[in-house]
Design a protein around this motif. Structure first.
Motif, short mmCIF file in Angstrom:
data_model
loop_
_atom_site.label_atom_id
_atom_site.label_comp_id
_atom_site.label_asym_id
_atom_site.label_seq_id
_atom_site.Cartn_x
_atom_site.Cartn_y
_atom_site.Cartn_z
N VAL A 126 0.86 -1.19 0.00
CA VAL A 126 0.00 0.00 0.00
C VAL A 126 0.90 1.25 0.00
O VAL A 126 0.72 2.17 -0.80
N GLY A 127 1.88 1.25 0.90
CA GLY A 127 2.78 2.41 1.02
C GLY A 127 3.59 2.63 -0.25
O GLY A 127 3.69 3.74 -0.77
N CYS A 131 2.97 5.76 -2.81
CA CYS A 131 4.05 6.72 -3.13
C CYS A 131 4.27 6.78 -4.65
O CYS A 131 4.50 7.86 -5.20
N GLY A 162 5.57 5.73 3.84
CA GLY A 162 5.64 4.64 2.86
C GLY A 162 7.09 4.28 2.61
O GLY A 162 7.88 4.11 3.55
N GLU A 184 7.30 5.56 9.52
CA GLU A 184 6.41 4.59 8.88
C GLU A 184 6.16 3.43 9.86
O GLU A 184 7.10 2.78 10.29
N PRO A 185 4.88 3.18 10.22
CA PRO A 185 4.61 2.15 11.23
C PRO A 185 4.74 0.71 10.72
O PRO A 185 5.01 -0.19 11.50
N ASP A 186 4.51 0.49 9.44
CA ASP A 186 4.56 -0.89 8.95
C ASP A 186 6.02 -1.32 8.81
O ASP A 186 6.80 -0.66 8.10
N GLY A 212 4.15 4.64 14.51
CA GLY A 212 2.97 5.38 14.09
C GLY A 212 3.18 6.86 14.41
O GLY A 212 4.02 7.20 15.24
N GLY A 231 0.67 12.75 3.97
CA GLY A 231 0.07 12.39 2.68
C GLY A 231 -0.82 11.16 2.82
O GLY A 231 -0.32 10.05 2.99
N PHE A 232 -2.13 11.37 2.81
CA PHE A 232 -3.13 10.29 2.92
C PHE A 232 -2.96 9.50 4.23
O PHE A 232 -3.10 8.28 4.23
N GLU A 236 -6.20 7.57 7.92
CA GLU A 236 -5.81 6.32 8.57
C GLU A 236 -5.96 6.50 10.09
O GLU A 236 -6.55 5.66 10.78
C1 LIG Z 1 -1.92 5.61 1.58
S1 LIG Z 1 -0.34 5.37 2.25
C2 LIG Z 1 0.39 6.98 1.93
C3 LIG Z 1 1.88 6.90 1.66
C4 LIG Z 1 2.48 8.26 1.31
N1 LIG Z 1 2.40 9.16 2.45
C5 LIG Z 1 1.77 8.90 0.12
O1 LIG Z 1 1.34 10.06 0.27
O2 LIG Z 1 1.67 8.29 -0.94
C6 LIG Z 1 -0.66 5.51 3.98
C7 LIG Z 1 0.58 5.27 4.79
O3 LIG Z 1 0.29 5.63 6.16
C8 LIG Z 1 0.84 4.64 6.99
N2 LIG Z 1 0.08 4.68 8.27
C9 LIG Z 1 -0.97 3.96 8.65
N3 LIG Z 1 -1.32 4.29 9.89
C10 LIG Z 1 -0.46 5.24 10.32
C11 LIG Z 1 -0.29 5.95 11.55
N4 LIG Z 1 -1.08 5.74 12.60
N5 LIG Z 1 0.74 6.82 11.63
C12 LIG Z 1 1.57 7.03 10.59
N6 LIG Z 1 1.44 6.39 9.41
C13 LIG Z 1 0.44 5.50 9.27
C14 LIG Z 1 0.66 3.35 6.18
O4 LIG Z 1 1.50 2.31 6.65
C15 LIG Z 1 1.01 3.82 4.78
O5 LIG Z 1 2.40 3.76 4.52
#
Ligand SMILES: C[S@@+](CC[C@H](N)C(=O)[O-])C[C@H]1O[C@@H](n2cnc3c(N)ncnc32)[C@H](O)[C@@H]1O
Length: 346
Positions: A126-127, A131, A162, A184-186, A212, A231-232, A236
């Protein structure tokens, strides 16, 4: 004259979605296996299986894609057709929707039950996929919002980074960025970010944290970012922890870093807007995009909702923008440049 309404013609129509489903899966694996890059030039099967691939399976996958027009088979060689080559800019959409959410779409049925746990996804892909898509839409949007800050960014913090593509692209473009941090939490997503930063030779400027956003803010991090990108990611956090947690997170962020500018990119929830959803990108992308959110504990919201959250968190909007029409004419992607609201003078 033969009727065009035979069982067979109706069957062919009825199962076109199955053909697209399998083709999307096959193309995603073509990208992820490295075969796509290898097939830019004609390759013999011995070279394609040299890296330990199964010959029969590779040939069968490629012949499936020959029949779909993406690959050409010559005298004991395979290569991409023009139609195959034309996909190269769009692999991120496959990485995110099939690699990241393919497993989610297969669990929709079980997850419909009230009280059932969320469906799973592959957060690393997903990340990475997000990106790769952002390279075309959200990164240019972020760049335009960054240009509206009063002084150029020197210390950049990307929360939910990501595979760190934003950080790598901005550090390459902006020598004035002396330090950058990605969070990045994952764990597998974090590892992909570490690898991407290493390959880019930017380890001296980009430091990565596996956490996170909320936990990161509570950590002993001692940097002083002047710009943070989300970004997005807010939707979440909204799905995981709720509205009050988002308000409190943003408020704590600007309390800890009072001079900070924040860029938030989100997607407006317009699933029921027929004008948007009937359009090309509405059906090709956003319809599926909207589908997976409630199944994976993510909560999209409207710009009015986010603007209320920002106001409650003590932020003011410095600038607002969307994607350029040549990239995405739907206007669904909304970007905000925010800062701490100045105390009102009497
Ligand atoms: C849709 S992706 C966006 C990746 C990148 N920021 C972009 O704009 O394309 C969402 C990202 O947020 C991360 N994420 C999920 N929960 C989060 C949290 N609580 N804190 C920070 N990042 C988180 C996910 O692992 C993923 O990498």
């Amino acid at each position: 004259m033969r009727s065009s309404n035979t069982f067979e013609t109706r069957l062919v129509d009825a199962i076109q979605p199955l053909r697209m489903f399998v083709t999307a899966a096959a193309l995603t694996h073509l990208f992820d296996s490295g075969l796509y890059d290898e097939l830019a030039e004609p390759k013999g099967i011995s070279s394609l299986v040299a890296a330990g691939r199964d010959e029969t399976r590779v040939i069968t996958l490629l012949r499936f894609l020959v029949n779909e027009g993406y690959v050409r088979e010559g005298r004991a060689t395979f290569c991409l057709t023009d139609k195959g080559k034309s996909l190269s800019e769009f692999r991120g959409w496959y990485t995110m929707l099939v690699g990241g959410y393919g497993t989610t779409f297969l669990q929709l049925g079980d997850a419909l039950r009230a009280g059932s746990p969320p469906a799973t996804r592959n957060a690393q892909l997903v990340g990475i996929g997000s990106c790769a898509i952002s390279h075309y839409d959200a990164i240019p949007l972020t760049r335009r919002l960054m240009a509206r800050t009063p002084v150029p960014c020197r210390r950049l913090l990307d929360l939910g980074c990501g595979n760190a593509l934003y950080l790598v692209e901005f550090c390459r473009e902006c020598p004035e960025i002396v330090e950058a941090w990605g969070v990045e939490p994952d764990e597998r997503g974090y590892n992909a970010a570490v690898e991407h930063v290493r390959i880019s030779g930017l380890e001296h400027r980009i430091k990565l944290h596996c956490a996170g956003a909320l936990e990161f803010l509570d950590s002993s991090f001692d940097g002083t970012p002047d710009l943070t990108v989300l970004g997005f990611v807010l939707h979440e956090i909204l799905g995981q922890a709720g509205e009050e947690a988002v308000v409190s997170f943003l408020n704590r962020l600007i309390t800890r870093f009072p001079e900070l500018h924040i860029i938030v990119i989100e997607v407006d929830d317009q699933l029921t807007n027929p004008r948007v959803m009937a359009g090309g990108l509405g059906l090709a992308y956003y319809n599926a995009y909207y589908l997976f959110h409630p199944f994976t504990s993510q909560r999209l919201a409207s710009p009015a909702f986010w603007e209320g959250v920002f106001a409650r968190a003590g932020l003011e909007i410095v600038a607002q923008d969307t994607t350029t029409p040549d990239i995405d004419s739907t206007g669904l992607e909304v970007g905000y440049l925010l800062r701490r609201r100045a105390p009102t003078s009497r």
